[in-house]
Structure formats: structure tokens, C-alpha cells
Design a protein around this motif. Structure first.
Motif, PDB file in Angstrom:
ATOM      1  N   ILE A  40       0.855  -1.189   0.000  1.00 23.49           N
ATOM      2  CA  ILE A  40       0.000   0.000   0.000  1.00 23.49           C
ATOM      3  C   ILE A  40       0.892   1.240   0.000  1.00 23.49           C
ATOM      4  O   ILE A  40       1.815   1.347   0.815  1.00 23.49           O
ATOM      5  N   ILE A  41       0.629   2.143  -0.937  1.00 34.24           N
ATOM      6  CA  ILE A  41       1.345   3.422  -0.953  1.00 34.24           C
ATOM      7  C   ILE A  41       0.681   4.295   0.118  1.00 34.24           C
ATOM      8  O   ILE A  41      -0.454   4.756  -0.045  1.00 34.24           O
ATOM      9  N   LYS A  42       1.398   4.479   1.215  1.00 41.86           N
ATOM     10  CA  LYS A  42       0.781   5.086   2.402  1.00 41.86           C
ATOM     11  C   LYS A  42       0.211   6.470   2.141  1.00 41.86           C
ATOM     12  O   LYS A  42      -0.858   6.825   2.631  1.00 41.86           O
ATOM     13  N   GLU A  43       0.920   7.253   1.354  1.00 42.32           N
ATOM     14  CA  GLU A  43       0.485   8.627   1.129  1.00 42.32           C
ATOM     15  C   GLU A  43      -0.853   8.699   0.392  1.00 42.32           C
ATOM     16  O   GLU A  43      -1.554   9.694   0.464  1.00 42.32           O
ATOM     17  N   LYS A  44      -1.163   7.652  -0.365  1.00 42.44           N
ATOM     18  CA  LYS A  44      -2.402   7.688  -1.150  1.00 42.44           C
ATOM     19  C   LYS A  44      -3.571   7.006  -0.452  1.00 42.44           C
ATOM     20  O   LYS A  44      -4.718   7.239  -0.815  1.00 42.44           O
ATOM     21  N   CYS A  45      -3.274   6.138   0.498  1.00 44.32           N
ATOM     22  CA  CYS A  45      -4.335   5.338   1.123  1.00 44.32           C
ATOM     23  C   CYS A  45      -5.233   6.211   1.998  1.00 44.32           C
ATOM     24  O   CYS A  45      -4.752   7.010   2.793  1.00 44.32           O
ATOM     25  N   ILE A  46      -6.551   6.049   1.830  1.00 42.72           N
ATOM     26  CA  ILE A  46      -7.507   6.808   2.643  1.00 42.72           C
ATOM     27  C   ILE A  46      -8.194   5.901   3.680  1.00 42.72           C
ATOM     28  O   ILE A  46      -9.202   6.289   4.279  1.00 42.72           O
ATOM     29  N   ASP A  47      -7.708   4.685   3.834  1.00 39.96           N
ATOM     30  CA  ASP A  47      -8.219   3.742   4.827  1.00 39.96           C
ATOM     31  C   ASP A  47      -9.699   3.400   4.659  1.00 39.96           C
ATOM     32  O   ASP A  47     -10.405   3.159   5.639  1.00 39.96           O
ATOM     33  N   CYS A  48     -10.144   3.371   3.428  1.00 39.48           N
ATOM     34  CA  CYS A  48     -11.563   3.088   3.185  1.00 39.48           C
ATOM     35  C   CYS A  48     -11.927   1.645   3.511  1.00 39.48           C
ATOM     36  O   CYS A  48     -13.089   1.332   3.738  1.00 39.48           O
ATOM     37  N   GLY A  49     -10.942   0.772   3.482  1.00 40.45           N
ATOM     38  CA  GLY A  49     -11.224  -0.625   3.822  1.00 40.45           C
ATOM     39  C   GLY A  49     -11.733  -1.472   2.666  1.00 40.45           C
ATOM     40  O   GLY A  49     -12.059  -2.647   2.823  1.00 40.45           O
ATOM     41  N   LYS A  50     -11.804  -0.885   1.500  1.00 36.26           N
ATOM     42  CA  LYS A  50     -12.289  -1.619   0.329  1.00 36.26           C
ATOM     43  C   LYS A  50     -11.426  -2.862   0.070  1.00 36.26           C
ATOM     44  O   LYS A  50     -11.942  -3.930  -0.239  1.00 36.26           O
ATOM     45  N   CYS A  51     -10.122  -2.714   0.205  1.00 32.56           N
ATOM     46  CA  CYS A  51      -9.230  -3.855  -0.060  1.00 32.56           C
ATOM     47  C   CYS A  51      -9.434  -4.971   0.965  1.00 32.56           C
ATOM     48  O   CYS A  51      -9.284  -6.144   0.642  1.00 32.56           O
ATOM     49  N   ILE A  52      -9.796  -4.599   2.183  1.00 31.19           N
ATOM     50  CA  ILE A  52     -10.071  -5.617   3.206  1.00 31.19           C
ATOM     51  C   ILE A  52     -11.282  -6.426   2.762  1.00 31.19           C
ATOM     52  O   ILE A  52     -11.297  -7.650   2.842  1.00 31.19           O
TER      53      ILE A  52
END
Ligand code: ADP
Ligand code: SF4
Ligand code: SF4
Ligand code: MG
Lengths: 444, 139
Positions: A40-52
Motif C-alpha cells: 500500500i502506498i501510504k500517502e495515497k491510502c484513505i483507509d476506506c477498507g475496500k481492499c479488506i
């Protein structure tokens, strides 16, 4: 790790098989498979949880507290998100949930929906005062706020500048507990019962507060089995059932999309849920196409918070259950008046910071040069967006190559075609058999 | 440095796709880091031109050229042409058929808005041949 790069959403190195299922679902294209693992590219991740939600191997997870950690505090307060109430079948009294939480070891329970009613009241006032000619955008979903900071920074001034209900709940609960018990601030632990990882990240890294006000988060799905057990015991022994409910329909409705808007008593609103829909609406807001609206409610998850990746129940079922529960709730329990606010810390301490990570460079000349290189490269790529290079699209690979994070040979098709043209006798076969996407109809 | 050139086909009668080209041009300008108000002007004007191509001209092509000083957008179609440009530019004037109006289009504000949001606007049109609208946006 720099604190502002803290993310609840993470990858489990052992479980990730590099299957690429997640990369196309990420709304900010923050995932790349490198060396067989979906980073995960940390700067771009918004923690939406979609990938989970989409990973078939359970290799994406949310970093969170276990109930054990809660015990480190002398006085423990639970802040249940209203989406928790949608997890139980035939619930007609939220006191079972709230008393159940106390049975699990919390000394106090403070409903986030109670704070939501305070926010609804304050929002109505803000709407009346808004003379900008542009709609206010809800700031309750931290994934949406993060998306705005990353992809729509020009909309930051349109965000409703009131702290999120979970934060206001924490501030109110802590103050009440200190007055009631005499415990010191640091002796009191305030824990949010969360439906999603975005809230966990927002707790560690508040978007609109100078300092965190919540000590940690417990996932709904982690606490669910034990809570169901306690609630079952309570129904057999009602003497332990306490009257703890302090909110009504207005607050509880925040758990589903449209609930925050309905509480505003104004019809001129739009409520959208699901991160792709949210992006579509934000584009329209940005173009001024929704300027006639007064309020825009956006939730990253399907159906709103009941769709969070850390809930136990399907969002549509949870929504239906909340609909049934509404019958048993008062309209509102708010004690708030403009003269005597229930919380003095409603307004933001700071605005969320714009994040320019999506920009190609910090000046237009460099950005244009980079874009030119990306476009040239993209023209050479097969336009399949197949993901086998580990990037979500051919364009994303082109950008990664220009930025030095990938090589042109990461494209399997390009590499294969190059090899087919080589003098290697083994390459013969590659000249004869084209990969499926390039075969003509007749050849099938 | 070379200018950025973007090219898009606009399908006829496909309202679900209308807005795709303007959306992509907007995305490119955002990635480049142009000023938000300029991006908004381009997005609105090109969107209106794109919708007009779908409603009035059976689709067409859109070419955008981005330089550090300005954005030039050429919207070209092989539609019926515009018989009276001055009339077409009048606020509220529209020949959109009833079924299109029912979809919420045809308020007659498209061309006036394109003019308002662009720095220069040039219409080249011939009956039965087509219409080419050239827009520039300066920084
Ligand atoms: N590309 C085009 N080809 C032919 N006619 C057009 C085109 N664009 C606009 N027009 C004419 O100009 C009129 C006004 O356009 P506009 O201001 O966008 O309003 P609207 O699209 O709502 O009708 C249209 O109704 C149509 O008759
Ligand atoms: S949490 Fe959301 S933004 Fe972050 S990597 Fe996963 S899908 Fe992308
Ligand atoms: S979906 Fe993503 S996180 Fe899950 S195993 Fe596949 S590549 Fe790894
Ligand atoms: Mg029009």
C-alpha cells in the motif's frame, strides 16, 4: 513511522499471494503488487477498507485494539457507533446492547448517536448561516474527508467544520466521567466501538483536532460474539439491565446513508454512499453542478457505516434491522440549547490538510514533461489494464515507470512480443500463438 | 517542452458517456497542478460542448492541447450545423427535442455558459457539414 502516515489498513505479508484482486478496487489507486506482495502506498491510502472487503485471502486487515488493551485504564468508557445496533436480530431495546457492553468490562457507555444529535443541531444552524451559495459537505466519514484532501482539495472549504460525532462523544463522555468519578484524565480510557478502519486511523491522527481524544478502537466484529453472549444472559436476568439509552432516531439514523441529512429537516440535500458514487458526486460538486443543494452527505461504505468492513452483518440486513428498531426509539433525546451547549468543543481546531500526492510535480513545467512521458509510454502499452504488472491500469504502470518505481518489462505482453521478435529459436512458438486478448475472432 | 495533446471520441446519443471527455481533461489538468478555478472553467465549458455534440450533432471528436500558458480545446462534429449563431448563443434558446428536455437537458444555457467560462470562443459552422468550436482558456 511518521505519525501522519499511520494507517489502520495493512497487508499481512504471510497471507498475501499477490493475486491482484485488490489493486483495481482501491479508489485512490494506492496498491501495487511488487515482489509478489500487494504493497500500500501510504500517502495515497484513505483507509476506506475496500481492499479488506475484496481480498479473498484475508491478507488485508485493520490494525486495532483487542479488548485486553482496554483493561489498562482505571475507568473505561465505551463509545458504541450506532451501526452496532444494526447487528442484532429483533433488537427492540438498545439498553441490551449498552448494558451488555458494561458486562464486558466497561464502566461507562456513551452512545455516539447522542453526540450525533448534538452535531445535527449544530449543523442546522450552520446551514442557516451558510451564505456561500455552495452546499456544505458532511465531514463525518473520515475516508471521505481523506479522499477530499487527496483528490478534491479545492472542496476542503465546503466541508462542514464540526468535529465528527465520535470525537464529540469522547469529549463529552470524558468530561462527564471526570466530574462524576474524580478520576484524572489519563486514568480514563475512551474506546470507540468501530465499524471501519477509517475511524481507527482518524482516532490516531485526528483530521480536525490538534490532539487525539480517543484512546483506541475495538472492532464491532471482534466484540460481537462476546456481546451477543452477554445480551443473551441479560434477557434471562433482567435485573442487570440498566437504562443507559440517551439518544433517539435522529442520532441512531446516522448509521445509515441519508440519516445525517434527514436530521437536518431540510429537503434540499443529496446523500450518496459507496466510494465510487462518492467520487462521482465530488466531481459534480467540484464543477459547481450541485450548487443548488444545501447539504451533501457522503459515506464511503455501501449503505453508510453499516457497510463498514469491520461490522459483523451484511449492510442491507443491518439497515433493515435499524429500520425496525426505529419504532422503539424516541425522536431525539437532545438536551442541547443554543444558550447551553452540551459540548463546547464542536468546531474544528484545524482544517484538514490538502495532500498533493496526486500531482505529478510541484511546478507545471515539470508536471507537463512527466505527463508527456507518461502519455508516450501509455501509447506503447497494450491498453488491457490487466493488472499483471502489479499496477491497476496501463496508465498507472506508465506513471510508475516514469517515476522510477517500475520498468517497461513489467508489462508481460510487451516483453513477450519483444521476445517473439528475437532470434532465439525457442521464440518461434511465441510468434505463432498470440495471447488470448490479441487473437482475432477467426482464430478462436 | 512539448504541449500535452489529448484526443477523445464522443459517441452520439449516449448520455451515460457524455461528460467522459471533459472529466478526463479535468483529471489531466488536476494532475498537472493547474489552478482550481481554471480547471473548473475548462470542465464546465467542455462538458457543455460535449453534451451539445451528443444532443444536437450525433457525436464528434474533442482535442485538447495544454501548454503552460493556455488550454486550447477544439470540439468538432459532423452534425447539422447551426443556422443562426447569434440566436443559438441567446440565453434560453434551444432546439432540443421534447424527449431530451425530459432528461433535464435543453435549457438553452450551454453555448452562453461556454462563452462565459472560456477566454475566447470561435464557432465555425456550415449547414449539413458540421460545427467546430474552438475554445481557449488562459492562465
Ligand atoms: N454542435 C451543435 N450542432 C448543431 N447545433 C447546435 C450545436 N450546439 C448547439 N446547437 C444549437 O444551439 C442551440 C443552443 O445550444 P445550447 O445553448 O447549448 O442550448 P441547449 O443545448 O440546451 O439547446 C441548440 O438548441 C442547438 O439548436
Ligand atoms: S484502504 Fe482503501 S485507499 Fe487504502 S489501500 Fe485499501 S482500498 Fe486503497
Ligand atoms: S487481494 Fe490483494 S491483499 Fe489479498 S492476497 Fe490478493 S494481492 Fe494480496
Ligand atoms: Mg447545450
Amino acid at each position: 513511522m511518521k505519525e501522519n502516515l499511520f494507517h489502520s489498513v495493512r497487508m499481512d505479508w504471510d497471507k498475501c499471494v499477490g493475486c491482484m484482486n485488490c489493486i483495481k478496487h482501491c479508489p485512490t489507486e494506492a496498491i501495487r503488487v511488487r515482489n509478489g506482495k500487494a504493497n500500500i502506498i501510504k500517502e495515497k491510502c484513505i483507509d476506506c477498507g475496500k481492499c479488506i472487503a475484496v481480498c479473498p485471502h484475508k491478507a488485508k486487515y485493520a490494525q486495532r485494539e483487542s479488548l485486553e488493551n482496554v483493561k489498562n485504564f482505571k475507568y473505561k468508557i465505551a463509545l458504541p457507533a450506532p451501526s452496532l445496533y444494526g447487528q442484532f436480530n429483533n433488537l427492540d431495546d438498545v439498553n441490551y446492547v449498552l448494558s451488555g457492553l458494561k458486562q464486558l468490562g466497561f464502566d461507562e457507555v456513551f452512545e455516539v448517536s447522542r453526540a450525533a444529535e448534538v452535531v445535527s443541531h449544530a449543523t442546522r444552524k450552520k446551514l442557516k448561516e451558510n451564505k456561500t451559495g455552495k452546499p456544505l459537505i458532511s465531514s463525518a466519514c473520515p475516508a471521505v474527508v481523506r479522499l477530499i484532501t487527496v483528490s478534491y482539495p479545492t472542496l476542503i472549504p465546503q466541508l462542514l467544520d464540526i468535529n465528527a460525532p465520535m470525537e464529540i462523544a469522547a469529549i463529552m463522555a470524558r468530561k462527564e466521567a471526570m466530574e462524576k468519578t474524580g478520576f484524572k484524565n489519563e486514568e480514563i480510557g475512551v474506546f470507540f466501538i468501530t465499524p471501519c478502519p477509517a475511524k481507527i486511523t482518524a482516532i490516531r491522527n485526528p483530521l480536525t483536532l490538534d490532539e487525539p481524544v480517543i484512546d483506541g478502537a475495538v472492532a464491532i466484529k471482534d466484540i460481537y460474539p462476546a456481546l451477543v453472549h452477554e445480551m443473551g444472559k441479560l434477557s434471562k436476568n433482567e435485573s442487570l439491565l440498566e437504562d443507559l439509552q440517551q439518544s433517539g432516531r435522529i442520532g441512531v439514523s446516522w448509521s445509515t446513508s441519508g440519516g445525517e441529512s434527514a436530521a437536518l429537516l431540510c429537503d434540499n440535500y443529496l446523500a450518496a454512499d459507496g466510494i465510487e458514487n462518492v467520487k462521482t458526486i465530488l466531481d459534480e460538486v467540484e464543477d459547481g453542478k450541485l450548487d443548488s443543494m444545501e447539504f451533501i452527505e457522503l459515506n464511503s461504505c455501501t449503505c453508510g457505516c453499516v457497510g463498514g468492513s469491520l461490522t459483523a452483518e451484511n449492510p442491507f440486513i443491518a439497515k433493515r434491522r435499524l429500520q425496525m428498531l426505529r419504532k422503539y426509539l424516541p425522536v431525539s433525546c437532545i438536551k442541547y440549547t443554543d444558550e447551553e451547549p452540551e459540548s463546547d468543543k464542536l468546531d474544528w481546531e484545524k482544517a484538514p490538510q490538502a495532500n498533493n500526492i496526486m500531482r505529478l510535480a510541484d511546478n507545471i513545467f515539470d508536471a507537463m514533461r512527466i505527463m508527456g512521458e507518461i502519455n508516450d509510454l501509455e501509447a506503447k502499452l497494450p491498453k488491457l489494464d490487466c493488472g499483471t504488472c502489479g499496477a491497476p491500469s496501463c496508465k498507472a504502470l506508465a506513471e510508475d515507470i516514469v517515476r522510477g518505481f517500475a520498468g517497461i518489462h513489467d508489462c508481460m505482453f510487451l516483453t513477450r512480443n519483444e521476445y517473439a521478435k528475437s532470434n532465439d529459436p525457442e521464440a518461434e512458438m511465441f510468434r505463432e500463438i498470440l495471447p488470448a486478448p490479441f487473437r482475432k475472432h477467426e482464430e478462436e | 517542452m512539448e504541449n500535452i495533446k489529448l484526443h477523445y471520441d464522443v459517441d452520439s446519443n449516449d448520455f451515460s458517456c457524455a461528460g467522459e471527455a471533459s472529466g478526463k481533461i479535468k483529471k489531466a489538468l488536476k494532475d498537472l497542478g493547474f489552478d482550481a478555478s481554471l480547471i473548473r472553467n475548462v470542465a464546465i465549458a467542455v462538458y457543455e460542448g460535449e453534451i451539445n455534440m451528443v444532443i444536437h450533432a450525433e457525436g464528434g471528436v474533442i482535442d485538447a492541447e495544454i501548454s503552460p500558458e493556455k488550454v486550447t480545446v477544439v470540439l468538432k462534429d459532423k452534425g447539422p450545423g447551426i443556422p443562426d449563431i447569434e440566436q443559438a448563443m441567446t440565453e434560453g434558446f434551444s432546439t432540443a427535442p421534447e424527449n431530451v428536455r425530459a432528461l433535464g437537458f435543453g435549457a438553452g444555457m450551454g453555448l452562453p455558459n461556454i462563452k462565459k467560462y472560456s477566454d475566447t470562443m470561435h464557432i465555425d459552422t456550415e449547414i449539413g457539414v458540421g460545427t467546430t468550436i474552438t475554445l481557449t482558456f488562459n492562465f
